[in-house]
Design a protein around this motif. Structure first.
Motif, PDB file in Angstrom:
ATOM      1  N   TYR A 146       0.818  -1.214   0.000  1.00 38.91           N
ATOM      2  CA  TYR A 146       0.000   0.000   0.000  1.00 38.91           C
ATOM      3  C   TYR A 146       0.851   1.264   0.000  1.00 38.91           C
ATOM      4  O   TYR A 146       0.415   2.311  -0.490  1.00 38.91           O
ATOM      5  CB  TYR A 146      -0.973  -0.024   1.186  1.00 38.91           C
ATOM      6  CG  TYR A 146      -2.196  -0.854   0.897  1.00 38.91           C
ATOM      7  CD1 TYR A 146      -3.012  -0.560  -0.194  1.00 38.91           C
ATOM      8  CD2 TYR A 146      -2.533  -1.953   1.694  1.00 38.91           C
ATOM      9  CE1 TYR A 146      -4.134  -1.330  -0.475  1.00 38.91           C
ATOM     10  CE2 TYR A 146      -3.651  -2.725   1.413  1.00 38.91           C
ATOM     11  CZ  TYR A 146      -4.448  -2.409   0.328  1.00 38.91           C
ATOM     12  OH  TYR A 146      -5.553  -3.173   0.043  1.00 38.91           O
ATOM     13  N   TYR A 147       2.073   1.187   0.507  1.00 37.62           N
ATOM     14  CA  TYR A 147       3.022   2.309   0.406  1.00 37.62           C
ATOM     15  C   TYR A 147       3.241   2.654  -1.067  1.00 37.62           C
ATOM     16  O   TYR A 147       3.191   3.826  -1.472  1.00 37.62           O
ATOM     17  CB  TYR A 147       4.335   1.905   1.069  1.00 37.62           C
ATOM     18  CG  TYR A 147       5.434   2.946   1.047  1.00 37.62           C
ATOM     19  CD1 TYR A 147       5.627   3.797   2.131  1.00 37.62           C
ATOM     20  CD2 TYR A 147       6.303   3.061  -0.046  1.00 37.62           C
ATOM     21  CE1 TYR A 147       6.643   4.746   2.126  1.00 37.62           C
ATOM     22  CE2 TYR A 147       7.316   4.006  -0.060  1.00 37.62           C
ATOM     23  CZ  TYR A 147       7.480   4.847   1.031  1.00 37.62           C
ATOM     24  OH  TYR A 147       8.492   5.786   0.999  1.00 37.62           O
ATOM     25  N   ASN A 148       3.469   1.628  -1.875  1.00 42.84           N
ATOM     26  CA  ASN A 148       3.690   1.844  -3.297  1.00 42.84           C
ATOM     27  C   ASN A 148       2.413   2.252  -4.021  1.00 42.84           C
ATOM     28  O   ASN A 148       2.438   3.134  -4.891  1.00 42.84           O
ATOM     29  CB  ASN A 148       4.274   0.581  -3.932  1.00 42.84           C
ATOM     30  CG  ASN A 148       5.745   0.402  -3.627  1.00 42.84           C
ATOM     31  OD1 ASN A 148       6.612   0.861  -4.359  1.00 42.84           O
ATOM     32  ND2 ASN A 148       6.044  -0.285  -2.521  1.00 42.84           N
ATOM     33  N   LEU A 149       1.306   1.633  -3.687  1.00 39.93           N
ATOM     34  CA  LEU A 149       0.045   1.957  -4.360  1.00 39.93           C
ATOM     35  C   LEU A 149      -0.392   3.389  -4.074  1.00 39.93           C
ATOM     36  O   LEU A 149      -0.854   4.094  -4.978  1.00 39.93           O
ATOM     37  CB  LEU A 149      -1.045   0.970  -3.930  1.00 39.93           C
ATOM     38  CG  LEU A 149      -0.914  -0.444  -4.490  1.00 39.93           C
ATOM     39  CD1 LEU A 149      -1.883  -1.393  -3.797  1.00 39.93           C
ATOM     40  CD2 LEU A 149      -1.151  -0.461  -5.992  1.00 39.93           C
ATOM     41  N   ALA A 150      -0.245   3.837  -2.830  1.00 36.26           N
ATOM     42  CA  ALA A 150      -0.616   5.218  -2.501  1.00 36.26           C
ATOM     43  C   ALA A 150       0.322   6.208  -3.183  1.00 36.26           C
ATOM     44  O   ALA A 150      -0.113   7.243  -3.704  1.00 36.26           O
ATOM     45  CB  ALA A 150      -0.593   5.425  -0.992  1.00 36.26           C
ATOM     46  N   GLY A 151       1.619   5.888  -3.197  1.00 36.99           N
ATOM     47  CA  GLY A 151       2.592   6.783  -3.797  1.00 36.99           C
ATOM     48  C   GLY A 151       2.504   6.848  -5.306  1.00 36.99           C
ATOM     49  O   GLY A 151       2.917   7.837  -5.915  1.00 36.99           O
ATOM     50  N   TYR A 152       1.963   5.800  -5.921  1.00 39.24           N
ATOM     51  CA  TYR A 152       1.813   5.773  -7.371  1.00 39.24           C
ATOM     52  C   TYR A 152       0.426   6.213  -7.836  1.00 39.24           C
ATOM     53  O   TYR A 152       0.297   6.972  -8.794  1.00 39.24           O
ATOM     54  CB  TYR A 152       2.078   4.361  -7.904  1.00 39.24           C
ATOM     55  CG  TYR A 152       3.530   4.022  -8.149  1.00 39.24           C
ATOM     56  CD1 TYR A 152       4.554   4.924  -7.872  1.00 39.24           C
ATOM     57  CD2 TYR A 152       3.888   2.778  -8.658  1.00 39.24           C
ATOM     58  CE1 TYR A 152       5.880   4.603  -8.098  1.00 39.24           C
ATOM     59  CE2 TYR A 152       5.224   2.447  -8.899  1.00 39.24           C
ATOM     60  CZ  TYR A 152       6.217   3.368  -8.606  1.00 39.24           C
ATOM     61  OH  TYR A 152       7.527   3.047  -8.835  1.00 39.24           O
ATOM     62  N   TYR A 153      -0.626   5.704  -7.166  1.00 39.94           N
ATOM     63  CA  TYR A 153      -1.982   5.853  -7.702  1.00 39.94           C
ATOM     64  C   TYR A 153      -2.900   6.725  -6.847  1.00 39.94           C
ATOM     65  O   TYR A 153      -4.074   6.847  -7.167  1.00 39.94           O
ATOM     66  CB  TYR A 153      -2.618   4.472  -7.899  1.00 39.94           C
ATOM     67  CG  TYR A 153      -1.817   3.580  -8.823  1.00 39.94           C
ATOM     68  CD1 TYR A 153      -1.788   3.791 -10.195  1.00 39.94           C
ATOM     69  CD2 TYR A 153      -1.066   2.515  -8.314  1.00 39.94           C
ATOM     70  CE1 TYR A 153      -1.049   2.971 -11.039  1.00 39.94           C
ATOM     71  CE2 TYR A 153      -0.332   1.689  -9.150  1.00 39.94           C
ATOM     72  CZ  TYR A 153      -0.319   1.925 -10.507  1.00 39.94           C
ATOM     73  OH  TYR A 153       0.414   1.112 -11.333  1.00 39.94           O
ATOM     74  N   GLN A 154      -2.417   7.251  -5.761  1.00 42.27           N
ATOM     75  CA  GLN A 154      -3.102   8.265  -4.945  1.00 42.27           C
ATOM     76  C   GLN A 154      -4.278   7.715  -4.134  1.00 42.27           C
ATOM     77  O   GLN A 154      -4.311   7.865  -2.923  1.00 42.27           O
ATOM     78  CB  GLN A 154      -3.574   9.417  -5.830  1.00 42.27           C
ATOM     79  CG  GLN A 154      -4.152  10.602  -5.078  1.00 42.27           C
ATOM     80  CD  GLN A 154      -4.573  11.717  -6.006  1.00 42.27           C
ATOM     81  OE1 GLN A 154      -4.734  11.539  -7.219  1.00 42.27           O
ATOM     82  NE2 GLN A 154      -4.743  12.912  -5.462  1.00 42.27           N
ATOM     83  N   ASN A 155      -5.271   7.132  -4.772  1.00 45.93           N
ATOM     84  CA  ASN A 155      -6.473   6.696  -4.038  1.00 45.93           C
ATOM     85  C   ASN A 155      -6.896   5.279  -4.432  1.00 45.93           C
ATOM     86  O   ASN A 155      -7.985   5.068  -4.954  1.00 45.93           O
ATOM     87  CB  ASN A 155      -7.627   7.675  -4.281  1.00 45.93           C
ATOM     88  CG  ASN A 155      -7.950   7.860  -5.756  1.00 45.93           C
ATOM     89  OD1 ASN A 155      -7.272   7.310  -6.623  1.00 45.93           O
ATOM     90  ND2 ASN A 155      -9.004   8.607  -6.055  1.00 45.93           N
ATOM     91  N   PRO A 156      -6.036   4.291  -4.189  1.00 51.55           N
ATOM     92  CA  PRO A 156      -6.371   2.907  -4.553  1.00 51.55           C
ATOM     93  C   PRO A 156      -7.429   2.322  -3.624  1.00 51.55           C
ATOM     94  O   PRO A 156      -7.875   2.962  -2.672  1.00 51.55           O
ATOM     95  CB  PRO A 156      -5.036   2.182  -4.391  1.00 51.55           C
ATOM     96  CG  PRO A 156      -4.343   2.944  -3.306  1.00 51.55           C
ATOM     97  CD  PRO A 156      -4.722   4.383  -3.530  1.00 51.55           C
ATOM     98  N   ILE A 157      -7.814   1.088  -3.907  1.00 53.01           N
ATOM     99  CA  ILE A 157      -8.797   0.373  -3.080  1.00 53.01           C
ATOM    100  C   ILE A 157      -8.085  -0.207  -1.865  1.00 53.01           C
ATOM    101  O   ILE A 157      -7.059  -0.871  -2.001  1.00 53.01           O
ATOM    102  CB  ILE A 157      -9.442  -0.766  -3.881  1.00 53.01           C
ATOM    103  CG1 ILE A 157     -10.011  -0.259  -5.197  1.00 53.01           C
ATOM    104  CG2 ILE A 157     -10.534  -1.449  -3.061  1.00 53.01           C
ATOM    105  CD1 ILE A 157     -10.348  -1.374  -6.177  1.00 53.01           C
ATOM    106  N   LEU A 158      -8.640   0.008  -0.703  1.00 50.57           N
ATOM    107  CA  LEU A 158      -8.058  -0.522   0.527  1.00 50.57           C
ATOM    108  C   LEU A 158      -8.819  -1.787   0.920  1.00 50.57           C
ATOM    109  O   LEU A 158     -10.004  -1.731   1.269  1.00 50.57           O
ATOM    110  CB  LEU A 158      -8.141   0.530   1.634  1.00 50.57           C
ATOM    111  CG  LEU A 158      -7.341   0.275   2.909  1.00 50.57           C
ATOM    112  CD1 LEU A 158      -5.856   0.160   2.605  1.00 50.57           C
ATOM    113  CD2 LEU A 158      -7.592   1.394   3.907  1.00 50.57           C
TER     114      LEU A 158
END
Length: 592
Positions: A146-158
């Motif tokens: 999720y560190y990478n997903l937030a830093g890349y895609y801003q608002n991913p699915i949690l």
């Protein structure tokens, strides 16, 4: 016709079976599912290995997932002018499928983590030590995802509960907010800190598994992504004081970028992604997470992207002239070049004779610089570029050309102790200003490279010391590594006109070919500093508002009716959110 006959036979067979009184158990014991997979400790240990394995894939760290952040920074430019082009130019269209690969592979990883974490439950007090270690590793890896997903895609699915996947509503989740995802990242890393042993425990904990030190380091990173400097400083101090294991700077900077047991998982490494050494790998490149070849190479392709075309590389990415000239601005206390230049950029320098492996490019001896017959290698023959040496075997003497594909065996050191020291100095400066303690931490990193202590009189304000950390110390220590894009994001450089102009200047390049040089069409070399006002291009000239993040792929949005795009999909400006709503302060540009 053959398929039809088989299907008909199968249907008739099933009809006959339903007419019998006895029931046939058709469960295949060799085909494991979530329902049949055992939840005992040995089985859960297997899921831990599976999660680690997923972090080594194409979209996580083996190629694209690593390179997207390198492209987003100002230390590297696209020498091929083809592959990664929109990512380097920060204007990726939402139809570019490459941008989805990191999303795909991190969710594969998170899925494995969620299964195991759901099996172990919420109450840590009832877990054995082995169960705690399993849970701690899975929390760390999920936090990393999720560190990478937030830093890349801003608002991913949690998604954090495996039972979520049992319904269509759960499978087709909606976006979480940027803050919600970072809250979960902090929660996962902070809990992992309490469950994992330190590297001092030895054994596998000193050979690549996530430890409490790794979790603490990433927890501090996550806190800094939202400017929680005081909290991050406390964590970083604890790491420095040995609370989460013993770490130290390696005497030889190059030891962080060689392969083999003598160098990997060394005393400077908080966390690194493990790859098989060259010569011990299989032959099958596994580009997608669904491949299960028993003969997988188990290497990465970072080297393939960086490698010069004349050495067999794909010649995609090159070091910026700004980074090269930054290294040349300051000598060591004995008058030599900064040794970090040798391991970061593959240039010919007279001073490299007798240093490490000398003036080599994949064992090809370089004997002269520009202006002579033996012109050194450039990354790409059509556009030039200074070859990136870091995380490749360009300087190690292992082989004479790039073995393209997923074959490089150098472990990727994702967090080193030098990062702890420089982050601690940055946080100290943010909280208390340019204190003696901040200088002490910075000087440890500088002294390892043979550089003199900073002259504190030149950095009498918070803004001046920040400038030195952000645009001198960090680029020279971590140049061309994963993380610069995350730094630019957390510093808010995209939301300040002065900083954006600075990024354009850092990323400015001039295209160069040997033919044009020999014919006298151009008189400059790829080493020369570039005048932004008269350059071939700068990546940041193409930046569109909101594209500090990467768009969520349109195919993914089409598949999930509950999912919407982010700022990159909508070309929307995030400055109001970060500067007004969150209250971030962007340091103004200071000329050092």
């Amino acid at each position: 016709m053959k398929l039809y006959n088989i299907s008909l036979s199968l249907l008739m067979g099933l009809t006959a079976l339903t007419a019998c009184d006895s029931k046939l158990d058709v469960t295949n014991p060799n085909q494991q599912t979530a329902a049949t997979f055992s939840s005992d400790l040995s089985a859960l240990e297997e899921t831990v290995i599976a999660a680690y394995n997923h972090t080594r894939m194409e979209g996580t760290y083996a190629r694209v997932g690593y390179m997207l952040d390198v492209c987003r920074g100002d230390e590297v430019w696209n020498a091929s002018q083809v592959w990664y082009m929109p990512f380097d130019d920060l204007n990726v269209p939402f139809t570019d499928e490459i941008g989805q690969w990191s999303w795909r592979d991190w969710y594969y990883t998170i899925n494995v983590c969620n299964y195991t974490l759901t099996q172990l439950g919420e109450d840590n007090s009832v877990l054995s030590e082995q169960q705690k270690h399993i849970k701690g590793q899975m929390l760390f890896i999920r936090g990393l995802g999720y560190y990478n997903l937030a830093g890349y895609y801003q608002n991913p699915i949690l998604i954090t509960d495996y039972s979520t996947y049992s319904t269509l509503e759960g499978l087709y989740g909606a976006n979480s907010t940027y803050d919600e995802v970072w809250d979960q990242v902090e929660k996962d890393f902070s809990e992992a800190m309490t469950l994992l042993p330190s590297r001092d425990a030895g054994g596998e904990w000193a050979q690549g598994r996530a430890t409490c030190g790794a979790a603490a380091g990433y927890y501090a990173r996550a806190l800094m992504m939202r400017h929680k400097y005081s909290e991050a400083l406390d964590v970083l101090k604890a790491i420095i004081n040995g609370q989460y294991g013993t770490y130290r700077l390696m005497a030889n900077y190059g030891d962080n970028f060689r392969e083999g047991s003598a160098y990997e998982n060394n005393d400077e490494s908080l966390y690194e992604v493990q790859y098989l050494d060259f010569g011990s790998q299989g032959t099958d490149d596994e580009w997608t997470p669904v491949n299960t070849s028993p003969n997988a190479t188990q290497g990465h392709a970072i080297e393939s992207n960086f490698g010069p075309g004349d050495c067999g590389g794909w010649a995609d990415l090159s070091a910026s002239p700004w980074l090269y000239n930054l290294f040349k601005q300051e000598r060591t206390t004995n008058g030599s070049l900064d040794p970090r230049l040798y391991w970061t950029i593959g240039t010919y320098e007279p001073e490299w004779e007798g240093f490490e492996y000398g003036n080599v490019c994949y064992n090809v001896k370089q004997t002269a610089d520009w202006g002579n017959n033996d012109i050194p290698f450039v990354t790409n023959n059509n556009y030039g570029g200074l070859p990136v040496a870091k995380n490749t075997n360009l300087r190690t003497g292992l082989y004479d050309k790039v073995v393209t594909g997923l074959h490089c065996g150098i472990n990727l050191r994702m967090m080193r102790y030098s990062d702890v020291l420089l982050r601690a100095a940055e946080c100290e400066n943010e909280v208390n200003g340019p204190t003696q303690q901040a200088f002490n931490w910075i000087n440890q990193v500088r002294n390892r490279a043979g550089l003199a202590n900073l002259d504190q009189s030149k950095f009498d304000t918070k803004d001046k010391l920040f400038e030195q950390i952000a645009n001198v110390e960090r680029p020279k220590e971590f140049g061309c590594e994963f993380g610069r894009g995350f730094d630019l994001l957390r510093w808010g450089f995209f939301y300040d006109s002065g900083r954006l102009q600075q990024l354009k200047e850092h990323a400015a390049v001039n295209f160069w070919t040997k033919a044009n040089y020999n014919d006298g069409v151009v008189g400059f070399t790829p080493k020369d500093a570039v005048d932004y006002s008269n350059c071939s291009k700068s990546s940041f000239d193409n930046y569109q508002a909101g594209h500090e993040f990467f768009p969520i792929y349109q195919g993914t949005l089409n598949d999930n009716p509950n999912l919407v795009g982010n700022s990159a999909n909508n070309n929307s400006d995030n400055s109001d959110y970060f500067l007004s709503e969150k209250g971030w302060t962007v340091h103004p540009v200071v000329q050092l």
